[in-house]
Design a protein around this motif. Structure first.
Motif, PDB file in Angstrom:
ATOM      1  N   MET A 106      76.708  47.668  39.637  1.00 40.27           N
ATOM      2  CA  MET A 106      76.357  46.383  39.040  1.00 40.27           C
ATOM      3  C   MET A 106      77.150  46.199  37.755  1.00 40.27           C
ATOM      4  N   GLU A 107      77.186  44.966  37.301  1.00 40.16           N
ATOM      5  CA  GLU A 107      77.800  44.642  36.021  1.00 40.16           C
ATOM      6  C   GLU A 107      76.730  44.012  35.116  1.00 40.16           C
ATOM      7  N   ARG A 108      76.767  44.382  33.845  1.00 33.17           N
ATOM      8  CA  ARG A 108      75.785  43.840  32.878  1.00 33.17           C
ATOM      9  C   ARG A 108      76.513  43.393  31.619  1.00 33.17           C
ATOM     10  N   VAL A 109      76.208  42.205  31.220  1.00 28.37           N
ATOM     11  CA  VAL A 109      76.801  41.656  29.991  1.00 28.37           C
ATOM     12  C   VAL A 109      75.811  41.870  28.847  1.00 28.37           C
ATOM     13  N   ARG A 110      76.261  42.597  27.865  1.00 25.53           N
ATOM     14  CA  ARG A 110      75.391  42.880  26.718  1.00 25.53           C
ATOM     15  C   ARG A 110      75.356  41.681  25.776  1.00 25.53           C
ATOM     16  N   PRO A 111      74.372  41.635  24.924  1.00 31.24           N
ATOM     17  CA  PRO A 111      74.250  40.482  24.010  1.00 31.24           C
ATOM     18  C   PRO A 111      75.490  40.257  23.162  1.00 31.24           C
ATOM     19  N   ASP A 112      76.218  41.312  22.869  1.00 31.34           N
ATOM     20  CA  ASP A 112      77.403  41.141  22.031  1.00 31.34           C
ATOM     21  C   ASP A 112      78.635  40.740  22.843  1.00 31.34           C
ATOM     22  N   GLY A 113      78.458  40.458  24.139  1.00 32.12           N
ATOM     23  CA  GLY A 113      79.585  40.024  24.963  1.00 32.12           C
ATOM     24  C   GLY A 113      80.286  41.155  25.702  1.00 32.12           C
ATOM     25  N   GLN A 114      79.911  42.382  25.429  1.00 32.08           N
ATOM     26  CA  GLN A 114      80.522  43.512  26.135  1.00 32.08           C
ATOM     27  C   GLN A 114      80.043  43.526  27.597  1.00 32.08           C
ATOM     28  N   VAL A 115      81.010  43.776  28.534  1.00 33.85           N
ATOM     29  CA  VAL A 115      80.686  43.821  29.958  1.00 33.85           C
ATOM     30  C   VAL A 115      80.762  45.277  30.426  1.00 33.85           C
ATOM     31  N   LEU A 116      79.675  45.748  31.029  1.00 33.90           N
ATOM     32  CA  LEU A 116      79.620  47.117  31.522  1.00 33.90           C
ATOM     33  C   LEU A 116      79.532  47.111  33.040  1.00 33.90           C
ATOM     34  N   LYS A 117      80.280  48.012  33.668  1.00 37.00           N
ATOM     35  CA  LYS A 117      80.145  48.264  35.104  1.00 37.00           C
ATOM     36  C   LYS A 117      79.374  49.573  35.266  1.00 37.00           C
ATOM     37  N   ILE A 118      78.254  49.495  35.978  1.00 36.82           N
ATOM     38  CA  ILE A 118      77.367  50.660  36.128  1.00 36.82           C
ATOM     39  C   ILE A 118      77.363  51.053  37.592  1.00 36.82           C
ATOM     40  N   HIS A 119      77.769  52.285  37.892  1.00 37.93           N
ATOM     41  CA  HIS A 119      77.877  52.787  39.277  1.00 37.93           C
ATOM     42  C   HIS A 119      77.017  54.046  39.410  1.00 37.93           C
ATOM     43  N   GLY A 120      75.942  53.935  40.187  1.00 37.66           N
ATOM     44  CA  GLY A 120      75.029  55.056  40.359  1.00 37.66           C
ATOM     45  C   GLY A 120      75.078  55.620  41.766  1.00 37.66           C
ATOM     46  N   VAL A 121      75.075  56.934  41.890  1.00 39.79           N
ATOM     47  CA  VAL A 121      75.132  57.617  43.187  1.00 39.79           C
ATOM     48  C   VAL A 121      74.004  58.637  43.241  1.00 39.79           C
ATOM     49  N   PRO A 122      73.124  58.584  44.259  1.00 38.93           N
ATOM     50  CA  PRO A 122      72.041  59.578  44.350  1.00 38.93           C
ATOM     51  C   PRO A 122      72.597  60.956  44.663  1.00 38.93           C
ATOM     52  N   LEU A 123      71.879  61.975  44.195  1.00 41.81           N
ATOM     53  CA  LEU A 123      72.261  63.371  44.446  1.00 41.81           C
ATOM     54  C   LEU A 123      71.299  63.982  45.463  1.00 41.81           C
ATOM     55  N   PRO A 124      71.757  65.011  46.180  1.00 42.79           N
ATOM     56  CA  PRO A 124      70.842  65.689  47.117  1.00 42.79           C
ATOM     57  C   PRO A 124      69.589  66.168  46.383  1.00 42.79           C
ATOM     58  N   GLY A 125      68.455  65.988  47.019  1.00 44.50           N
ATOM     59  CA  GLY A 125      67.217  66.428  46.388  1.00 44.50           C
ATOM     60  C   GLY A 125      66.735  65.456  45.325  1.00 44.50           C
ATOM     61  N   LYS A 126      67.092  64.162  45.444  1.00 44.45           N
ATOM     62  CA  LYS A 126      66.774  63.119  44.481  1.00 44.45           C
ATOM     63  C   LYS A 126      67.586  63.338  43.198  1.00 44.45           C
ATOM     64  N   GLY A 127      67.297  62.485  42.215  1.00 42.74           N
ATOM     65  CA  GLY A 127      68.123  62.485  41.040  1.00 42.74           C
ATOM     66  C   GLY A 127      69.382  61.672  41.299  1.00 42.74           C
ATOM     67  N   PHE A 128      70.093  61.290  40.251  1.00 51.56           N
ATOM     68  CA  PHE A 128      71.323  60.542  40.473  1.00 51.56           C
ATOM     69  C   PHE A 128      72.267  60.748  39.300  1.00 51.56           C
ATOM     70  N   ILE A 129      73.551  60.474  39.581  1.00 52.73           N
ATOM     71  CA  ILE A 129      74.606  60.503  38.568  1.00 52.73           C
ATOM     72  C   ILE A 129      75.088  59.073  38.390  1.00 52.73           C
ATOM     73  N   THR A 130      75.278  58.656  37.145  1.00 58.08           N
ATOM     74  CA  THR A 130      75.668  57.274  36.851  1.00 58.08           C
ATOM     75  C   THR A 130      76.910  57.288  35.967  1.00 58.08           C
ATOM     76  N   ILE A 131      77.869  56.405  36.315  1.00 59.68           N
ATOM     77  CA  ILE A 131      79.105  56.248  35.546  1.00 59.68           C
ATOM     78  C   ILE A 131      79.081  54.867  34.900  1.00 59.68           C
ATOM     79  N   TYR A 132      79.331  54.806  33.589  1.00 63.01           N
ATOM     80  CA  TYR A 132      79.326  53.557  32.839  1.00 63.01           C
ATOM     81  C   TYR A 132      80.758  53.277  32.381  1.00 63.01           C
ATOM     82  N   THR A 133      81.288  52.101  32.762  1.00 59.58           N
ATOM     83  CA  THR A 133      82.679  51.764  32.435  1.00 59.58           C
ATOM     84  C   THR A 133      82.723  50.432  31.701  1.00 59.58           C
ATOM     85  N   ASP A 134      83.447  50.416  30.591  1.00 57.76           N
ATOM     86  CA  ASP A 134      83.624  49.187  29.833  1.00 57.76           C
ATOM     87  C   ASP A 134      84.752  48.384  30.472  1.00 57.76           C
TER      88      ASP A 134
END
Length: 682
Positions: free
Chosen positions: A106-134
C-alpha cells in the motif's frame, strides 16, 4: 580451577556473545536504506533498523524488543497520521488487519506530504516482515537528505546515548537473550531456505576469484555441494578449460563492469547444458572492486529448442532446393532417356552401338533414382500409404539382407508377439530400412551385429524437436549396429542430402536424406543415437494403423490397347521434351497436335472436335497451368480424356487432383507408362 579441565562458559560470556550477534544483526540491518520491521505472531517487535525509525519518525524509546505493534499505530494515530477520526477506532481497525497476517502492499501519504510505500509479507508460523520505502518526488527526497545532514550530529549523539542506555537494558533482559538468539537462528535458516529455493544460481566471488558464497542451485549446477564450492577458486570448481573461456568475463567484472554472457558445460553424465550469467561488481567505499555477484539461469531447454528450430528450417530450405532441382533434372532426363531408348529400339541389332547406348541408359535411370531420392527427402515424392504389417515386412527384408550382407555380420530381430501395423508406403519403408542396413554394413567393415527392433510407441504429449509428434499411437522401428559410430557433428548433418563420410565412390549421400523425407512425409519422426566407438541406432516412429481389410486382387491388365490413330493434343513448353513425347505418341500409333502453352491449347480444344485426349505438362507459361487447362477442358468437353505430366510432385494440387480425378504421370516415363496413362483399359 583444576589444571587440564576446560574453562566453562559463564552466563556473562554467553550473554556477551549473544549481544555481539544481536549488535551485528542490527548493524547489518542499519545499512539498508529502506525501513524494515519484523513482528512475531503476537504482533511484538522482533527486529528493526534505524531507517524505519527515521522514515516514519518514531521515537527511539519505541524501538525495543517486544514493543507491541499497537504502540506504533497508537503513536501515529495520536499525532494525526491517519487524519481526523476516533483514535481508538483507528488503532483497533489497523491492529485487526495486521492480525490476519496477509501479504499487502500500500501507499500512504503522511500529513507532511511524504509518500510511503509499505510492503508486508507474512512469515511461516505467523508474524510478518514489512519494508517501508520513501517514494516522494525526487525534489522532496533531496530536501529530506539536506535536512538529514543537518541533524546528523544530533542523531550520532542520541545514538551514543541510546547505546549506553541499551547496555543497562540488555543486562536486565538476560532471560530473553536465548529466545532472541533462537529467533535469529530461525531467521538465518529462513534466509538460507529462500536463497536455496530461488530458481537461479547465485554466488559471490572475491577479487582473488575465490567463492565466498554459493546457493544450492549454483552448487548443483557445478556438480558439487555448497561446502565444496565455498573457499575454492573458480578454476578449481569450473575446471581449467571452462575457466579459460570464462576468464575474460571475470576480468571485466573485476574491472568494475557489469557483464552478461552465455556458456555451456558438459555434465558428468555426458550431457551438455547451457547457462546465461550476469556478473555484478561490488565496489567498496574507496572505489575499489571487492568482488562480484554471479547470477545465472539454466537455458538448456531454450537453446535445444532454438537449435531444433534452426535445423528444421535448414532442412526445409534444402528440401525446397531439392524439389526445384528435381523438376529441371526430370525434364533433362526425359529428353536423354527418350532419345536413348528410341536409339536402342531402332538400332538394337548393332552391338557396337549398344555398347555405348546401354551404359548410358543405365546411368540415366540411375539419375532418375537419385532424383526420386531427392524428392523423397524434400517430401515431394507422392506416397501410396497403406496399413503395413511391420513385422512381416522386416522378416521378408531380413531374408534378403542375410543373402546380401557379408557373413561376418550377424542379423537379429526383436519382433512383438502380436502384429503391429503402421500407416506408410511399404515400398518406401522397405527402401528406408534397406538404406539403414547398408549404412550399418559400411560402419562394420570387420563384421558385427545388426539388430532390427519393433515395438509400440504411444505418444501422450507433444514433444520438442524438429517436428513434434501429435499425441497418438505409433510403431517404433530401431535399426541398431555396433559399428564405428558417429560424433555429434556428423549426427547433426547426417540427414543433409549429399553429405557423406564415405569415400567418393562409396555412395551418393542421399540414403539418410531419403529416410528423413519419407518419415516426415508419413507424419512420423526419425532421430539418430550414436557415439564414436559405441555404434549407431536409428529410430523411426510411424503412425500406427488398424489391420487392413481382406481384398480380392484382380489380375493386372498387361496388354496395351491399340491407339487406332486417335488425335492427341500435346501441350508442353519445353521443345526438346515435347519432341520426345511426340515421338513416343507416334510410335504408339497416335496422331499428334502440338501446343506450347495453355492458352493456345484451349483454342485448339474449342476449334478441333477430333481431339480425343489432351496430354499436358503441369507447369507452363502464359497464365494457364496444366491443372487449370484440365479444369477448363472438363467444362468445355467433359468426354475428353486428360493426362497431366510433371517433373515435380510439388506441382500437384491436392484439392484439384481429388476434384478432377487425375493422378499426374511423373517424368521421366516410359512409352508403356504413357500408353497406360492415356488408355488404362477396362
Amino acid at each position: 580451577m583444576e589444571s587440564g579441565k576446560p574453562t566453562p562458559v559463564t552466563d556473562e560470556e554467553g550473554f556477551s556473545a549473544a549481544l555481539e550477534r544481536h549488535a551485528l544483526l542490527h548493524a547489518g540491518l542499519d545499512l539498508i536504506d529502506q525501513g524494515l520491521t519484523v513482528f512475531d505472531a503476537d504482533l511484538r517487535l522482533v527486529a528493526w533498523n534505524q531507517a524505519f525509525l527515521d522514515l516514519l519518525e518514531f521515537p527511539d524509546d519505541l524501538a525495543r524488543l517486544g514493543t507491541p505493534f499497537e504502540a506504533f499505530i497508537r503513536h501515529n494515530a495520536e499525532r494525526g497520521e491517519y487524519g481526523p477520526g476516533d483514535i481508538e477506532q483507528q488503532v483497533a481497525e489497523r491492529v485487526e488487519v495486521a492480525r490476519q497476517f496477509l501479504p499487502h502492499t500500500m501507499e500512504r501519504v503522511r500529513p507532511d506530504g511524504q509518500v510511503l510505500k509499505i510492503h508486508g509479507v507474512p512469515l511461516p508460523g505467523k508474524g510478518f516482515i514489512t519494508i517501508y520505502t520513501d517514494i516522494t518526488t525526487q525534489r522532496n527526497y533531496e530536501r529530506l537528505i539536506e535536512n538529514e545532514n543537518a541533524e546528523l550530529d544530533r542523531r550520532v549523539r542520541e545514538r551514543t546515548a541510546e547505546l549506553e542506555g541499551a547496555n543497562a537494558g540488555l543486562r536486565k533482559a538476560k532471560a530473553n537473550l536465548d529466545l532472541v538468539a533462537a529467533d535469529l537462528r530461525q531467521s538465518e535458516a529462513r534466509l538460507r531456505l529462500i536463497t536455496d529455493t530461488v530458481p537461479a544460481f547465485i554466488a559471490y566471488i572475491d577479487k582473488h576469484l575465490v567463492y565466498r558464497f554459493a546457493n544450492k542451485g549454483y552448487a548443483d549446477w557445478t556438480g558439487r555441494t555448497k561446502e565444496t564450492v565455498i573457499g575454492q577458486t573458480v578454476e578449481t570448481v569450473m575446471g581449467g578449460e571452462l575457466f579459460q573461456t570464462l576468464l575474460p568475463h571475470l576480468h571485466k567484472a573485476l574491472s568494475g563492469q557489469q557483464v552478461g554472457y552465455e556458456y555451456s558445460r558438459v555434465r558428468a553424465d555426458g550431457r551438455t547444458v547451457y547457462a546465461r550469467s550476469t556478473l555484478v561488481p561490488e565496489i567498496g567505499a574507496d572505489g575499489q572492486v571487492m568482488g562480484f555477484f554471479s547470477l545465472s539461469l539454466d537455458i538448456t531447454e531454450q537453446v535445444l529448442a532454438q537449435n531444433a528450430l534452426l535445423r528444421a528450417q535448414k532442412m526445409e530450405g534444402v528440401g525446397e532446393l531439392a524439389g526445384g532441382l528435381a523438376h529441371d533434372f526430370n525434364n533433362l532426363l526425359t529428353v536423354v532417356l527418350g532419345n536413348l531408348v528410341a536409339l536402342q529400339e531402332k538400332h538394337g541389332h548393332a552391338p557396337a552401338l549398344m555398347e555405348y547406348v546401354d551404359p548410358a541408359i543405365q546411368a540415366a535411370r540411375r539419375g532418375v533414382e537419385v532424383i526420386r531420392q531427392l524428392l523423397t527427402f524434400s517430401r515431394q515424392q507422392p506416397l501410396e500409404p497403406q496399413s503395413i504389417d511391420v513385422g512381416r515386412l522386416v522378416l521378408d527384408l531380413t531374408r534378403l539382407l542375410r543373402s546380401s550382407l557379408p557373413s561376418t555380420i550377424t542379423i537379429t530381430t526383436q519382433l512383438p508377439e502380436e502384429a503391429l501395423y503402421a500407416f506408410a508406403d511399404p515400398h518406401q519403408l522397405e527402401n528406408a530400412l534397406l538404406n539403414l542396413a547398408l549404412n550399418a554394413r559400411d560402419a562394420m567393415p570387420d563384421g558385427g551385429q545388426l539388430r532390427i527392433e519393433i515395438a509400440p510407441e504411444p505418444i501422450v504429449a507433444v514433444g520438442v524437436g524438429e517436428r513434434p509428434l501429435v499425441p497418438g499411437d505409433y510403431v517404433r522401428i530401431t535399426v541398431r549396429d555396433n559399428g564405428s559410430g558417429m560424433d555429434a557433428a556428423t549426427v547433426s548433418r547426417a540427414f543433409e542430402p549429399f553429405f557423406t563420410t564415405k569415400r567418393f565412390d562409396g555412395g551418393s549421400g542421399l540414403g539418410l536424406s531419403m529416410v528423413y523425407g519419407f518419415v516426415e512425409q508419413s507424419h512420423g519422426m526419425v532421430h539418430i543415437e550414436s557415439a564414436i566407438g559405441s555404434g549407431t541406432a536409428v529410430v523411426l516412429a510411424l503412425p500406427a494403423a488398424s489391420p487392413p481389410p481382406e481384398r480380392v486382387r484382380s489380375p493386372a491388365c498387361l496388354a496395351i490397347r491399340s491407339a487406332s490413330g486417335e488425335l492427341i493434343l500435346l501441350v508442353e513448353d519445353e521443345a526438346e521434351v515435347r519432341k520426345i513425347i511426340r515421338m513416343q505418341l507416334v510410335d504408339l500409333g497416335y496422331a499428334v497436335l502440338e501446343a506450347d502453352n495453355g492458352v493456345e491449347a484451349l483454342a485448339m480444344i474449342e476449334q478441333v472436335p477430333e481431339i480425343a485426349c489432351v496430354v499436358s505438362d503441369v507447369v507452363m507459361p502464359g497464365g494457364v497451368s496444366g491443372w487449370q487447362l484440365a479444369e477448363k477442358t472438363r467444362r468445355l468437353r467433359p468426354e475428353l480424356r486428360v493426362v497431366l505430366i510433371s517433373g515435380n510432385a510439388q506441382d500437384g494440387a491436392a484439392g484439384l487432383a481429388a476434384e478432377l480425378g487425375i493422378d499426374p504421370l511423373y517424368k521421366p516415363f516410359s512409352k508403356e507408362q504413357l500408353a497406360l496413362a492415356i488408355n488404362p483399359g477396362p
